[in-house]
Design a protein around this motif. Structure first.
Motif, PDB file in Angstrom:
ATOM      1  N   ARG A   1       1.015  -1.128  -0.055  1.00  0.00           N
ATOM      2  CA  ARG A   1       0.100  -0.088   0.041  1.00  0.00           C
ATOM      3  C   ARG A   1       0.844   1.236   0.005  1.00  0.00           C
ATOM      4  O   ARG A   1       0.642   2.314  -0.765  1.00  0.00           O
ATOM      5  CB  ARG A   1      -0.779   0.080   1.050  1.00  0.00           C
ATOM      6  N   GLU A   2       2.118   1.446   0.773  1.00  0.00           N
ATOM      7  CA  GLU A   2       2.791   2.282   1.076  1.00  0.00           C
ATOM      8  C   GLU A   2       3.567   2.611  -0.464  1.00  0.00           C
ATOM      9  O   GLU A   2       3.434   3.828  -0.748  1.00  0.00           O
ATOM     10  CB  GLU A   2       3.833   2.105   2.049  1.00  0.00           C
ATOM     11  N   TYR A   3       3.975   1.494  -0.961  1.00  0.00           N
ATOM     12  CA  TYR A   3       4.599   1.656  -2.362  1.00  0.00           C
ATOM     13  C   TYR A   3       3.839   2.239  -3.448  1.00  0.00           C
ATOM     14  O   TYR A   3       4.234   3.221  -4.100  1.00  0.00           O
ATOM     15  CB  TYR A   3       5.085   0.315  -2.756  1.00  0.00           C
ATOM     16  N   VAL A   4       2.573   1.651  -3.539  1.00  0.00           N
ATOM     17  CA  VAL A   4       1.568   2.081  -4.367  1.00  0.00           C
ATOM     18  C   VAL A   4       1.253   3.828  -4.265  1.00  0.00           C
ATOM     19  O   VAL A   4       1.192   4.380  -5.283  1.00  0.00           O
ATOM     20  CB  VAL A   4       0.448   1.432  -4.488  1.00  0.00           C
TER      21      VAL A   4
ATOM     22  N   ALA B   1       3.178 -10.455  -4.758  1.00  0.00           N
ATOM     23  CA  ALA B   1       2.914 -10.718  -3.552  1.00  0.00           C
ATOM     24  C   ALA B   1       1.232 -10.124  -3.434  1.00  0.00           C
ATOM     25  O   ALA B   1       0.472 -10.841  -2.594  1.00  0.00           O
ATOM     26  CB  ALA B   1       3.613  -9.746  -2.698  1.00  0.00           C
ATOM     27  N   LEU B   2       0.792  -9.280  -4.130  1.00  0.00           N
ATOM     28  CA  LEU B   2      -0.403  -8.745  -4.149  1.00  0.00           C
ATOM     29  C   LEU B   2      -1.495  -9.882  -4.179  1.00  0.00           C
ATOM     30  O   LEU B   2      -2.836  -9.695  -3.543  1.00  0.00           O
ATOM     31  CB  LEU B   2      -0.760  -7.518  -5.120  1.00  0.00           C
ATOM     32  N   LYS B   3      -1.200 -10.705  -4.984  1.00  0.00           N
ATOM     33  CA  LYS B   3      -2.196 -12.047  -5.116  1.00  0.00           C
ATOM     34  C   LYS B   3      -2.518 -12.565  -3.631  1.00  0.00           C
ATOM     35  O   LYS B   3      -3.631 -13.369  -3.667  1.00  0.00           O
ATOM     36  CB  LYS B   3      -1.480 -13.059  -6.117  1.00  0.00           C
ATOM     37  N   ARG B   4      -1.697 -12.423  -2.788  1.00  0.00           N
ATOM     38  CA  ARG B   4      -2.063 -12.918  -1.410  1.00  0.00           C
ATOM     39  C   ARG B   4      -3.046 -12.101  -0.580  1.00  0.00           C
ATOM     40  O   ARG B   4      -3.413 -12.289   0.458  1.00  0.00           O
ATOM     41  CB  ARG B   4      -0.758 -13.067  -0.614  1.00  0.00           C
ATOM     42  N   TYR B   5      -3.150 -10.930  -0.960  1.00  0.00           N
ATOM     43  CA  TYR B   5      -3.973  -9.810  -0.563  1.00  0.00           C
ATOM     44  C   TYR B   5      -5.167  -9.520  -1.504  1.00  0.00           C
ATOM     45  O   TYR B   5      -5.156  -8.360  -1.981  1.00  0.00           O
ATOM     46  CB  TYR B   5      -3.162  -8.698  -0.137  1.00  0.00           C
TER      47      TYR B   5
ATOM     48  N   LEU C   1       1.968  -1.347 -11.768  1.00  0.00           N
ATOM     49  CA  LEU C   1       2.803  -2.181 -10.416  1.00  0.00           C
ATOM     50  C   LEU C   1       3.484  -3.464 -10.663  1.00  0.00           C
ATOM     51  O   LEU C   1       4.673  -3.391 -10.465  1.00  0.00           O
ATOM     52  CB  LEU C   1       1.514  -2.490  -9.344  1.00  0.00           C
ATOM     53  N   ALA C   2       2.997  -4.140 -11.875  1.00  0.00           N
ATOM     54  CA  ALA C   2       3.789  -5.233 -12.195  1.00  0.00           C
ATOM     55  C   ALA C   2       4.952  -4.788 -12.844  1.00  0.00           C
ATOM     56  O   ALA C   2       6.125  -5.366 -12.847  1.00  0.00           O
ATOM     57  CB  ALA C   2       2.885  -5.997 -13.368  1.00  0.00           C
ATOM     58  N   GLY C   3       4.901  -3.607 -13.425  1.00  0.00           N
ATOM     59  CA  GLY C   3       6.160  -3.035 -14.440  1.00  0.00           C
ATOM     60  C   GLY C   3       7.118  -2.352 -13.209  1.00  0.00           C
ATOM     61  O   GLY C   3       8.348  -2.420 -13.589  1.00  0.00           O
ATOM     62  N   SER C   4       6.704  -1.779 -12.467  1.00  0.00           N
ATOM     63  CA  SER C   4       7.385  -1.045 -11.611  1.00  0.00           C
ATOM     64  C   SER C   4       7.892  -1.890 -10.370  1.00  0.00           C
ATOM     65  O   SER C   4       9.065  -1.746 -10.088  1.00  0.00           O
ATOM     66  CB  SER C   4       6.612   0.159 -10.680  1.00  0.00           C
ATOM     67  N   ALA C   5       7.283  -2.675  -9.673  1.00  0.00           N
ATOM     68  CA  ALA C   5       7.585  -3.710  -8.609  1.00  0.00           C
ATOM     69  C   ALA C   5       6.939  -4.987  -8.916  1.00  0.00           C
ATOM     70  O   ALA C   5       5.970  -5.281  -8.231  1.00  0.00           O
ATOM     71  CB  ALA C   5       7.455  -3.075  -7.460  1.00  0.00           C
ATOM     72  N   PRO C   6       7.619  -6.018  -9.666  1.00  0.00           N
ATOM     73  CA  PRO C   6       7.003  -7.161  -9.813  1.00  0.00           C
ATOM     74  C   PRO C   6       6.819  -7.917  -8.733  1.00  0.00           C
ATOM     75  O   PRO C   6       6.050  -8.792  -8.616  1.00  0.00           O
ATOM     76  CB  PRO C   6       8.253  -7.838 -10.731  1.00  0.00           C
TER      77      PRO C   6
END
Length: 112
Positions: free
Chosen positions: A69-72, A93-97, A83-88
């Protein structure tokens, strides 16, 4: 090729590397490598410079919901694709949430 690398690295000083990193808003070792391999290799020759500029290697390897959340928010990421391009790693990990993904980007998380 090694001699080319050495020749290019000769122009880099600790100060010019710091300036280059600041000017180009470089935040990771990988980003420095992609921007200028000569600067990257030269930076490795100065003891402690990479550590000073970028911190320890793999300081944070886990993406928590809070960290994603902070990164986004800090990077003004507007979509899952961005997000996938910036921080794969964060994207994976987002799939866990799934609720976090929905909160951040709307829509349901598609699992395959």
């Amino acid at each position: 090729m090694a001699s080319d690398r050495a020749d290019k690295a000769k122009k880099w000083t600790e100060e010019t590397i710091r300036s280059f990193v600041t000017t180009h808003d470089i935040s990771t070792r990988t980003e420095l490598f992609h921007r200028s391999q000569a600067a990257y290799y030269a930076a490795n020759e100065f003891e402690g410079l990479m550590l000073d500029l970028f911190g320890p290697i793999r300081a944070e390897t886990k993406w928590s919901a809070e960290r994603i959340r902070e990164y986004v928010e800090e990077n003004e990421i507007m979509s899952r694709t961005a997000l996938a391009g910036s921080a794969p790693g964060a994207y994976k990990a987002l799939k866990r949430y799934p609720k976090l993904a929905q909160d951040l980007f709307g829509g349901a998380w598609q699992t395959r």
